[in-house]
Design an enzyme around this catalytic site. Structure first.
Site, PDB file in Angstrom:
ATOM      1  CG  HIS A  17      34.769  28.902  19.949  1.00  0.00           C
ATOM      2  ND1 HIS A  17      36.069  28.931  20.395  1.00  0.00           N
ATOM      3  CD2 HIS A  17      34.088  29.775  20.741  1.00  0.00           C
ATOM      4  CE1 HIS A  17      36.178  29.785  21.398  1.00  0.00           C
ATOM      5  NE2 HIS A  17      34.984  30.297  21.648  1.00  0.00           N
ATOM      6  NE  ARG A  94      31.113  28.505  27.955  1.00  0.00           N
ATOM      7  CZ  ARG A  94      32.174  29.280  28.123  1.00  0.00           C
ATOM      8  NH1 ARG A  94      33.368  28.806  27.855  1.00  0.00           N
ATOM      9  NH2 ARG A  94      32.051  30.511  28.573  1.00  0.00           N
TER      10      ARG A  94
END
Ligand code: PNS
Length: 162
Positions: A17, A94
């Protein structure tokens, strides 16, 4: 002013993050990290704790971007964007498995309020990382240093009493 939001549950913030937030801070005048409150999720950290962890993680990052602010919201992300004058949502991707749901949300948010979503590829170093996995590994005493900011590492250790 070009403003973007990085939304999420952030329970807790991971280095994946943080990498996205810092990279977004180079592209926008202001990046608002929004902790979205989802009452149906059982969380490890309270909203205030999550906000404090994010603030400290950003402050301690080598880049320490000054244009990142942290806030929380109970409602729809697009309402948060409207109130804050935010034009763009930045999300990390991702893997392909993230894409279906992220695309659905991006299209819904665009159709609700015309807010654009920009996808940033996750640093491969953190491609396997998620808050849930970090919590699980930490719960059973596994090593998560290098995967989360130091302040989160301390928070996880305090929680597990080790
Ligand atoms: O970190 P997460 O849990 O994957 O983040 C998901 C999040 C919080 C970004 C998403 O659930 C969200 O935007 N929630 C706010 C409520 C909302 O706007 N829902 C409609 C999405 S199209």
């Amino acid at each position: 002013m070009r403003r973007a939001v990085c939304p999420g549950s952030f329970d807790p913030i991971t280095n994946g993050h943080l990498d996205i937030i810092v990279r977004a801070s180079r592209l926008f005048d202001e990046v608002v990290v929004a902790v979205l409150i989802n009452k149906s999720k059982a969380n490890l950290f309270t909203v205030d704790e999550r906000i404090d962890l994010i603030r400290e993680a950003v402050r301690s990052h080598p880049a320490a971007p000054a244009n990142v602010v942290v806030d929380s919201s109970h409602g729809l992300l697009v309402d948060f964007c409207r109130v804050r004058g935010i034009q763009s949502i930045v999300k990390g991707l991702r893997a392909v498995s993230d894409f279906d749901y992220e695309l659905q949300m991006a299209q819904m948010n665009h159709s609700l309020a015309g807010v654009e979503t920009l996808f940033m590829s996750t640093n491969p170093q953190y491609a396997f990382l998620s808050s849930s996995l970090v919590k699980e590994v930490a719960r059973y005493g596994g090593e998560v240093s290098g995967l989360v900011p130091d302040v989160v590492l301390k928070g996880l250790r305090d929680r597990s009493g080790s």
